[in-house]
Design a protein around this motif. Structure first.
Motif, PDB file in Angstrom:
ATOM      1  N   LEU A   1     -16.770  29.241   3.143  1.00 13.31           N
ATOM      2  CA  LEU A   1     -16.007  29.531   1.879  1.00 13.31           C
ATOM      3  C   LEU A   1     -14.771  29.947   2.164  1.00 13.31           C
ATOM      4  O   LEU A   1     -13.811  29.530   1.566  1.00 13.31           O
ATOM      5  CB  LEU A   1     -16.820  30.473   0.988  1.00 13.31           C
ATOM      6  CG  LEU A   1     -18.245  29.948   0.779  1.00 13.31           C
ATOM      7  CD1 LEU A   1     -19.066  30.916  -0.052  1.00 13.31           C
ATOM      8  CD2 LEU A   1     -18.317  28.683  -0.201  1.00 13.31           C
TER       9      LEU A   1
ATOM     10  N   LEU B   1     -11.157  28.716  -0.354  1.00 15.13           N
ATOM     11  CA  LEU B   1     -11.691  28.732  -1.696  1.00 15.13           C
ATOM     12  C   LEU B   1     -11.418  30.159  -2.276  1.00 15.13           C
ATOM     13  O   LEU B   1     -11.171  30.313  -3.399  1.00 15.13           O
ATOM     14  CB  LEU B   1     -13.136  28.519  -1.679  1.00 15.13           C
ATOM     15  CG  LEU B   1     -13.597  27.183  -1.329  1.00 15.13           C
ATOM     16  CD1 LEU B   1     -15.043  26.736  -1.316  1.00 15.13           C
ATOM     17  CD2 LEU B   1     -12.695  26.137  -2.184  1.00 15.13           C
TER      18      LEU B   1
ATOM     19  N   GLU C   1      -7.864  30.435  -3.378  1.00 17.71           N
ATOM     20  CA  GLU C   1      -7.635  29.573  -4.626  1.00 17.71           C
ATOM     21  C   GLU C   1      -8.190  30.229  -5.866  1.00 17.71           C
ATOM     22  O   GLU C   1      -7.717  30.188  -6.860  1.00 17.71           O
ATOM     23  CB  GLU C   1      -8.378  28.243  -4.223  1.00 17.71           C
ATOM     24  CG  GLU C   1      -8.221  27.222  -5.470  1.00 17.71           C
ATOM     25  CD  GLU C   1      -8.744  25.836  -5.440  1.00 17.71           C
ATOM     26  OE1 GLU C   1      -8.961  24.874  -6.300  1.00 17.71           O
ATOM     27  OE2 GLU C   1      -9.350  25.637  -4.370  1.00 17.71           O
ATOM     28  N   TYR C   2      -9.317  30.800  -5.786  1.00 14.91           N
ATOM     29  CA  TYR C   2      -9.954  31.462  -6.817  1.00 14.91           C
ATOM     30  C   TYR C   2      -9.174  32.818  -7.266  1.00 14.91           C
ATOM     31  O   TYR C   2      -8.756  32.910  -8.514  1.00 14.91           O
ATOM     32  CB  TYR C   2     -11.270  32.230  -6.608  1.00 14.91           C
ATOM     33  CG  TYR C   2     -11.987  32.585  -7.906  1.00 14.91           C
ATOM     34  CD1 TYR C   2     -12.758  31.712  -8.739  1.00 14.91           C
ATOM     35  CD2 TYR C   2     -12.270  33.737  -8.055  1.00 14.91           C
ATOM     36  CE1 TYR C   2     -13.365  32.203  -9.736  1.00 14.91           C
ATOM     37  CE2 TYR C   2     -12.985  34.331  -9.078  1.00 14.91           C
ATOM     38  CZ  TYR C   2     -13.403  33.277 -10.045  1.00 14.91           C
ATOM     39  OH  TYR C   2     -14.114  34.076 -11.219  1.00 14.91           O
TER      40      TYR C   2
ATOM     41  N   TRP D   1     -18.322  29.206  -9.639  1.00 22.54           N
ATOM     42  CA  TRP D   1     -17.088  28.416  -9.347  1.00 22.54           C
ATOM     43  C   TRP D   1     -17.183  27.857  -8.049  1.00 22.54           C
ATOM     44  O   TRP D   1     -16.814  26.551  -7.610  1.00 22.54           O
ATOM     45  CB  TRP D   1     -16.095  29.301  -9.536  1.00 22.54           C
ATOM     46  CG  TRP D   1     -14.690  28.536  -9.468  1.00 22.54           C
ATOM     47  CD1 TRP D   1     -13.738  27.957 -10.268  1.00 22.54           C
ATOM     48  CD2 TRP D   1     -13.800  28.482  -8.143  1.00 22.54           C
ATOM     49  NE1 TRP D   1     -12.842  27.419  -9.551  1.00 22.54           N
ATOM     50  CE2 TRP D   1     -12.781  27.545  -8.372  1.00 22.54           C
ATOM     51  CE3 TRP D   1     -14.035  29.025  -6.613  1.00 22.54           C
ATOM     52  CZ2 TRP D   1     -11.647  27.497  -7.301  1.00 22.54           C
ATOM     53  CZ3 TRP D   1     -13.246  28.899  -5.752  1.00 22.54           C
ATOM     54  CH2 TRP D   1     -11.910  27.992  -6.068  1.00 22.54           C
ATOM     55  N   LEU D   2     -17.716  28.887  -6.999  1.00 25.13           N
ATOM     56  CA  LEU D   2     -17.862  28.410  -5.558  1.00 25.13           C
ATOM     57  C   LEU D   2     -18.962  27.273  -5.155  1.00 25.13           C
ATOM     58  O   LEU D   2     -18.594  26.366  -4.388  1.00 25.13           O
ATOM     59  CB  LEU D   2     -18.165  29.663  -4.721  1.00 25.13           C
ATOM     60  CG  LEU D   2     -17.322  30.740  -4.702  1.00 25.13           C
ATOM     61  CD1 LEU D   2     -17.905  31.823  -4.042  1.00 25.13           C
ATOM     62  CD2 LEU D   2     -15.880  30.357  -3.760  1.00 25.13           C
TER      63      LEU D   2
ATOM     64  N   GLN E   1     -15.383  22.422  -5.882  1.00 20.95           N
ATOM     65  CA  GLN E   1     -15.193  23.274  -4.694  1.00 20.95           C
ATOM     66  C   GLN E   1     -16.288  22.775  -3.527  1.00 20.95           C
ATOM     67  O   GLN E   1     -16.195  22.911  -2.246  1.00 20.95           O
ATOM     68  CB  GLN E   1     -15.576  24.720  -4.918  1.00 20.95           C
ATOM     69  CG  GLN E   1     -14.336  25.278  -5.640  1.00 20.95           C
ATOM     70  CD  GLN E   1     -14.385  24.710  -7.319  1.00 20.95           C
ATOM     71  OE1 GLN E   1     -13.148  24.279  -7.043  1.00 20.95           O
ATOM     72  NE2 GLN E   1     -15.004  24.916  -8.145  1.00 20.95           N
ATOM     73  N   GLN E   2     -17.407  22.254  -3.625  1.00 19.32           N
ATOM     74  CA  GLN E   2     -18.264  21.668  -2.827  1.00 19.32           C
ATOM     75  C   GLN E   2     -17.715  20.433  -2.154  1.00 19.32           C
ATOM     76  O   GLN E   2     -17.929  20.334  -0.767  1.00 19.32           O
ATOM     77  CB  GLN E   2     -19.865  21.382  -3.298  1.00 19.32           C
ATOM     78  CG  GLN E   2     -20.559  22.546  -3.815  1.00 19.32           C
ATOM     79  CD  GLN E   2     -21.867  22.302  -3.734  1.00 19.32           C
ATOM     80  OE1 GLN E   2     -22.580  21.303  -2.998  1.00 19.32           O
ATOM     81  NE2 GLN E   2     -22.710  22.985  -4.719  1.00 19.32           N
TER      82      GLN E   2
ATOM     83  N   LYS F   1     -14.447  20.130  -1.636  1.00 14.84           N
ATOM     84  CA  LYS F   1     -13.545  20.768  -0.800  1.00 14.84           C
ATOM     85  C   LYS F   1     -13.954  21.236   0.495  1.00 14.84           C
ATOM     86  O   LYS F   1     -13.561  21.216   1.561  1.00 14.84           O
ATOM     87  CB  LYS F   1     -12.585  21.613  -1.496  1.00 14.84           C
ATOM     88  CG  LYS F   1     -11.798  21.190  -2.686  1.00 14.84           C
ATOM     89  CD  LYS F   1     -11.163  22.390  -3.433  1.00 14.84           C
ATOM     90  CE  LYS F   1     -10.513  21.918  -4.752  1.00 14.84           C
ATOM     91  NZ  LYS F   1     -10.021  22.937  -5.777  1.00 14.84           N
TER      92      LYS F   1
END
Length: 446
Positions: free
Chosen positions: A64, A69, A72-73, A345-346, A351-352, A354
């Motif tokens: 992650l 990620l 980005e969050y 979100w993750l 996101q998956q 990415k």
């Protein structure tokens, strides 16, 4: 992530990293030394003045953070700072997680859980975890039904959201197939054994007859057994949660079928995730291997540049899964509400996708399969194989599997005690089975 028949020092997060969709280089996911918790987080855009710090506890190079990620969050949520703590090996990480859940202290806001531990978590710890099925933005329909079911407790609360999975194909050496007069086109190869693991055995017998003595068709009998059991809805436990591997015909059938690869001389007699197995990828010691999506990068790493375009990947006889992980949010965390938002979100499809593109972790969210990063993914090392298409098809066919708290113990002993004796020591299948049962019963009684 991810691997039912292997110790975590040898599995998805223990030894390997998958190749990214565009053919990124393989990454070694775990080391072999001591296991101190390593804090690897980064400050959000507001630095130390961030309004809320969310902590994430993982094992190994979970991916992650490496995929960007968290950054980005934090960019999207300036008031949030994310800090990650990683313990390299799951066999060290998981007992600590259970201890912290028991005491209600020392927990990260989000914790990772490996698939072989998820049954124990949902059965014994669900009351201490947030129901993420109710978290903002979470859509049950976006996930594979069998993966969603794995993270759902008996009371109906979905306390774990799936990150990645390990749908399996069959990786094969095109040059060895061609030398034996077998087809090399991946569609034709998959047709050799489509729908039946027994056809895979028959293909091996055909290969041996044409390739000659000393030419192994598979890497190991244990690898075959893991793939076959991975395609069964019921394996080591029954639906009531009782140990049932001894009476389940699917388990004994998988053991006996895999043993025939050994007794028929179709196995290279290698133990997976050992130096000799690694070398086997480079020197053509075997023609096929059951390979989850994450293993592509491992093969690329071990076979090296000389193996490029020699290896390819075809559909497995039946949909099967090996590996995967989840995220949970402890209720005792200081920021449970914000943590649930981050976990949602993750693990969301975007996101998956990415994570797959950058790290090779195959999505457990089926809604991601139509996104370009997945649907258009090809692997240059494997002859441009459409890996997004191949593994999505496999993932969607995996049955909802009953997972028990000691799945890993049972699978490991069936492989490393039972099948290894048949494959390497020439014991009969019955002798191997009896040895495995004795070891498993002793382990479960402890």
């Amino acid at each position: 992530m991810r691997a039912p028949a292997r110790n975590r020092t040898r599995t998805r997060r223990g030894l390997v990293a998958a190749v990214a969709a565009a053919g990124a280089a393989a990454l070694l996911l775990a080391g072999c030394a001591a296991d101190p918790a390593e804090k690897t987080g980064a400050a959000g855009p507001s630095g130390d003045k961030a309004r809320t710090t969310l902590t994430v506890g993982v094992f190994g190079a979970f991916g992650l953070q490496e995929a960007g990620l968290y950054d980005e969050y934090m960019a999207q949520n300036p008031g949030i700072r994310i800090e990650q703590t990683s313990i390299e090996r799951n066999e060290n990480y998981y007992p600590q997680l259970l201890t912290h859940l028991g005491t209600g202290s020392g927990l990260a806001d989000i914790q990772a859980v490996e698939v072989n531990n998820i049954a124990e978590i949902t059965a014994t710890q669900a009351d201490k975890l947030v129901d993420l099925g109710k978290a903002p933005g979470v859509d049950k329909a976006a996930y594979l039904p069998w993966k969603w079911a794995q993270g759902t407790a008996k009371g109906g609360a979905t306390v774990a959201l799936g990150t990645d999975i390990g749908p399996q194909g069959i990786c094969y050496r095109k040059d060895l197939f061609e030398a034996a007069g077998l087809p090399t086109d991946r569609a034709a190869v998959g047709a050799l054994w489509a729908g039946d693991w027994n056809k895979y055995l028959e293909a091996g017998r055909t290969y041996k007859a044409k390739a000659g003595e000393g030419k192994a068709f598979v890497d190991s009998a244990s690898g075959v057994m893991a793939a076959v059991t991975g395609s069964s809805a019921q394996r080591f436990y029954d639906e009531q949660g009782k140990v049932a591997y001894k009476t389940n015909p699917a388990v004994r059938g998988a053991f006996d079928l895999a043993a025939r690869f050994a007794t028929d001389g179709l196995s290279a007699k290698l133990q997976q995730f050992t130096p000799s197995w690694d070398q086997g990828f480079a020197n053509g010691a075997f023609a096929t291997v059951s390979c989850p999506a994450w293993m592509l990068g491992y093969i690329q790493d071990k076979a090296g540049p000389a193996g490029k375009d020699k290896w390819d990947v075809a559909q497995a006889p039946k949909p099967s899964n090996w590996g995967g992980s989840f995220l949970v949010v402890p209720k005792a965390g200081k920021n449970a509400e914000e943590a649930a938002k981050l976990a949602a979100w993750l693990t969301a499809p975007a996101q998956q996708a990415k994570l797959f593109e950058k790290r090779g972790s195959f999505p457990s969210a089926s809604a991601a399969y139509g996104l370009p990063a997945v649907s258009g993914a090809q692997h240059a090392y494997f002859g441009g194989a459409p890996i997004g298409e191949i593994f999505a098809r496999a993932a969607e066919g995996v049955p909802v599997t009953v997972i028990g708290p000691k799945d890993l113990v049972i699978a490991q002993n069936l492989a490393d005690i039972g099948m290894l004796q048949v494959d390497q020591k020439g014991r009969s299948p019955q002798e191997g089975w009896d040895a495995a049962v004795k070891a498993i019963d002793n382990a479960l009684d402890q």
